[in-house]
Design a protein around this motif. Structure first.
Motif, short mmCIF file in Angstrom:
data_model
loop_
_atom_site.label_atom_id
_atom_site.label_comp_id
_atom_site.label_asym_id
_atom_site.label_seq_id
_atom_site.Cartn_x
_atom_site.Cartn_y
_atom_site.Cartn_z
N ALA A 1 6.79 -1.84 -9.16
CA ALA A 1 6.89 -2.21 -8.07
C ALA A 1 5.90 -2.61 -7.52
O ALA A 1 5.71 -3.70 -6.31
CB ALA A 1 7.97 -1.41 -7.35
N PHE A 2 4.80 -2.38 -7.28
CA PHE A 2 3.10 -1.53 -6.49
C PHE A 2 2.50 -3.39 -7.26
O PHE A 2 1.93 -3.57 -6.43
CB PHE A 2 2.69 -0.52 -6.77
N LEU A 3 2.87 -2.92 -8.29
CA LEU A 3 1.76 -4.39 -9.17
C LEU A 3 2.34 -5.75 -9.37
O LEU A 3 1.54 -6.61 -9.07
CB LEU A 3 1.91 -3.96 -10.88
N ALA A 4 3.98 -5.67 -8.63
CA ALA A 4 4.58 -6.67 -8.32
C ALA A 4 4.10 -7.58 -7.02
O ALA A 4 3.75 -8.33 -7.03
CB ALA A 4 6.16 -7.06 -8.43
N MET A 5 4.42 -6.16 -6.21
CA MET A 5 3.97 -6.47 -4.61
C MET A 5 1.94 -6.82 -4.79
O MET A 5 1.78 -7.91 -4.35
CB MET A 5 4.00 -5.01 -3.50
N ALA A 6 0.92 -6.35 -5.43
CA ALA A 6 0.17 -6.22 -5.35
C ALA A 6 -0.34 -7.88 -5.63
O ALA A 6 -1.03 -8.76 -5.16
CB ALA A 6 -1.26 -5.59 -5.91
N TYR A 7 0.41 -8.72 -7.10
CA TYR A 7 0.07 -9.61 -7.28
C TYR A 7 0.64 -10.33 -6.05
O TYR A 7 -0.36 -11.60 -6.42
CB TYR A 7 0.68 -9.77 -8.94
N ALA A 8 1.71 -9.88 -5.39
CA ALA A 8 2.64 -11.07 -4.52
C ALA A 8 1.16 -11.39 -3.23
O ALA A 8 1.32 -12.58 -3.00
CB ALA A 8 3.30 -11.02 -4.46
N SER A 9 0.74 -10.01 -2.97
CA SER A 9 -0.11 -9.84 -1.94
C SER A 9 -1.57 -10.86 -2.41
O SER A 9 -2.42 -11.39 -1.21
CB SER A 9 -0.38 -8.36 -1.37
N PHE A 10 -2.35 -10.27 -3.43
CA PHE A 10 -3.91 -10.56 -3.73
C PHE A 10 -4.27 -11.68 -4.40
O PHE A 10 -5.08 -12.16 -4.10
CB PHE A 10 -3.87 -9.29 -4.19
N ALA A 11 -3.25 -11.95 -5.00
CA ALA A 11 -3.25 -13.52 -6.30
C ALA A 11 -3.49 -14.79 -4.93
O ALA A 11 -2.73 -15.20 -4.15
CB ALA A 11 -2.42 -13.72 -7.12
N GLY A 12 -4.53 -14.86 -5.19
CA GLY A 12 -5.27 -16.61 -4.77
C GLY A 12 -4.44 -17.56 -4.65
O GLY A 12 -4.14 -18.18 -4.36
N PHE B 1 0.45 -1.43 -0.21
CA PHE B 1 -0.26 -0.15 0.13
C PHE B 1 0.93 1.21 0.15
O PHE B 1 0.49 2.21 -0.49
CB PHE B 1 -1.11 -0.32 1.13
N THR B 2 1.59 1.21 0.12
CA THR B 2 3.54 2.53 0.49
C THR B 2 3.15 2.48 -0.76
O THR B 2 3.18 3.82 -1.25
CB THR B 2 4.12 1.63 1.17
N TYR B 3 3.70 1.78 -2.06
CA TYR B 3 4.00 1.73 -3.20
C TYR B 3 3.09 2.26 -4.05
O TYR B 3 3.06 3.52 -4.72
CB TYR B 3 4.16 0.29 -3.79
N LEU B 4 1.52 2.19 -3.05
CA LEU B 4 0.53 2.96 -3.95
C LEU B 4 0.51 4.14 -3.31
O LEU B 4 -0.08 5.05 -4.64
CB LEU B 4 -0.64 1.47 -4.03
N PHE B 5 0.53 4.20 -2.63
CA PHE B 5 0.58 5.91 -2.18
C PHE B 5 2.22 5.93 -2.83
O PHE B 5 1.70 7.66 -3.45
CB PHE B 5 0.61 6.18 -0.91
N SER B 6 3.08 5.91 -3.24
CA SER B 6 3.79 6.59 -3.81
C SER B 6 3.89 6.75 -5.33
O SER B 6 4.14 7.43 -6.04
CB SER B 6 5.68 5.77 -3.46
N SER B 7 3.30 5.51 -5.55
CA SER B 7 2.88 5.41 -7.14
C SER B 7 1.91 6.91 -7.59
O SER B 7 2.08 7.62 -8.46
CB SER B 7 2.44 4.76 -7.73
N TYR C 1 5.71 -15.69 -4.95
CA TYR C 1 5.65 -14.93 -3.16
C TYR C 1 6.69 -14.19 -3.93
O TYR C 1 6.77 -13.08 -3.89
CB TYR C 1 5.37 -15.50 -2.50
N GLU C 2 7.54 -14.74 -2.90
CA GLU C 2 9.07 -14.10 -2.29
C GLU C 2 9.87 -13.95 -3.65
O GLU C 2 10.59 -12.41 -3.71
CB GLU C 2 9.70 -15.40 -1.48
N SER C 3 9.89 -14.48 -4.95
CA SER C 3 10.28 -13.75 -6.36
C SER C 3 9.83 -12.42 -7.14
O SER C 3 10.56 -11.52 -6.96
CB SER C 3 10.65 -14.37 -7.32
N LEU C 4 8.27 -12.55 -6.10
CA LEU C 4 7.94 -11.37 -6.37
C LEU C 4 8.10 -9.98 -5.96
O LEU C 4 8.81 -8.89 -6.17
CB LEU C 4 6.36 -11.58 -6.49
N VAL C 5 7.86 -10.40 -4.61
CA VAL C 5 8.66 -9.47 -3.22
C VAL C 5 10.03 -9.31 -4.11
O VAL C 5 10.72 -8.32 -3.81
CB VAL C 5 8.57 -10.09 -2.62
#
Length: 280
Positions: free
Chosen positions: A106-117, A12-18, A72-76
């Motif tokens: 970076a936000f998209l990578a983190m979002a995919y890692a965090s929310f992809a089921g 979410f911080t990367y989203l705000f930065s974006s 997950y870890e590779s996306l992060v």
């Protein structure tokens, strides 16, 4: 607070930065420049702590491995590498205009890692073939190369944006670096990424030999890594021998990154092989 919470905060911080960087570009609000960079730096620090804590947690679980071995870890780590390289470029060339194009990656990578089921976020033991120091060397070098290609693609998008809209939106594009500067940055980041990808392929071959007794098995991941390597090799060769630059180089930077994404995500999700961990 555990690593998952810290990495979630990072998303979410990367989203705000974006959003701050986009506002900076659209509204030319220079006051947001330092704030955007500050939030990005804070997000990077939180992400770094999250990665270290995840490493510590693996030891506490009796597993003891670097946080680099599943999707997950590779996306992060991919997102982390993008931000590290972006902040270096921002500081080196004293321009924050790259932020609206680079930080969202970076936000998209983190979002995919965090929310992809389909992505498992648990810390699991390594299979025997992955229990090697060459694994860390291979993953780190490849993802530094991937991150550099991501920055090159962001710069390529900036170049096309500036050339297409500078006549109609001169006030907005004046925030972007001059076209010759962007062209030079695309070239340099491509070279940087190409070097690291080359090292990544070499370390991967050494690791494969120690794990499976062969340096090259034409696994889908290996094949697409080679395709991506040849794409950038041909592009850089054409730059030196035929002077390819400008819009052509910008488009190639975007096409090359598309190949990187398929090598990284497409192969893992769509094809099967020794490197497939997209559903694990």
């Amino acid at each position: 607070m555990d690593s998952a919470q810290l990495l979630g905060i990072t998303t979410f911080t990367y989203l705000f930065s974006s959003l701050l960087y986009v506002f900076l570009l659209v509204f030319k609000t220079q006051r947001l420049a330092r704030v955007a960079t500050g939030f990005t730096a804070v997000a990077l620090a939180v992400q770094t702590i999250g990665l270290i804590l995840r490493w510590v947690e693996s030891y506490q679980m009796g597993i003891g491995r670097a946080p680099l071995t599943n999707m997950y870890e590779s996306l992060v780590f991919f997102a982390w590498s993008i931000i590290v390289l972006y902040l270096y470029v921002e500081r080196k060339f004293a321009t924050r205009a790259i932020g609206p194009f680079a930080v969202p990656l970076a936000f998209l990578a983190m979002a995919y890692a965090s929310f992809a089921g389909s992505i498992d976020k648990s810390i699991s033991p390594l299979v025997p073939a992955l229990q090697s120091n060459w694994l860390v060397a291979h993953v780190v070098t490849c993802f530094i190369g991937y991150a550099a290609f991501a920055i090159a693609a962001a710069l390529g998008l900036m170049y096309l944006f500036k050339t297409r809209d500078q006549a109609k939106t001169a006030a907005r594009t004046t925030l972007l670096p001059p076209l010759p500067t962007l062209d030079d940055l695309i070239h340099k980041t491509m070279i940087f990424g190409f070097i690291w990808l080359s090292v990544g392929i070499i370390t991967g071959a050494i690791w494969a030999n120690s794990a499976w007794g062969t340096y090259w098995s034409w696994d889908p991941k290996e094949t697409w890594s080679l395709i991506t390597w040849f794409f950038y090799a041909i592009t850089l060769h054409a730059r030196y021998t035929r002077g390819w630059n400008g819009n052509r180089l910008a488009v190639l930077a975007l096409c090359g990154f598309a190949s990187v994404l398929f090598t990284y995500l497409g192969v893992n999700l769509l094809l099967s092989g020794l490197h497939s961990y997209g559903a694990s």
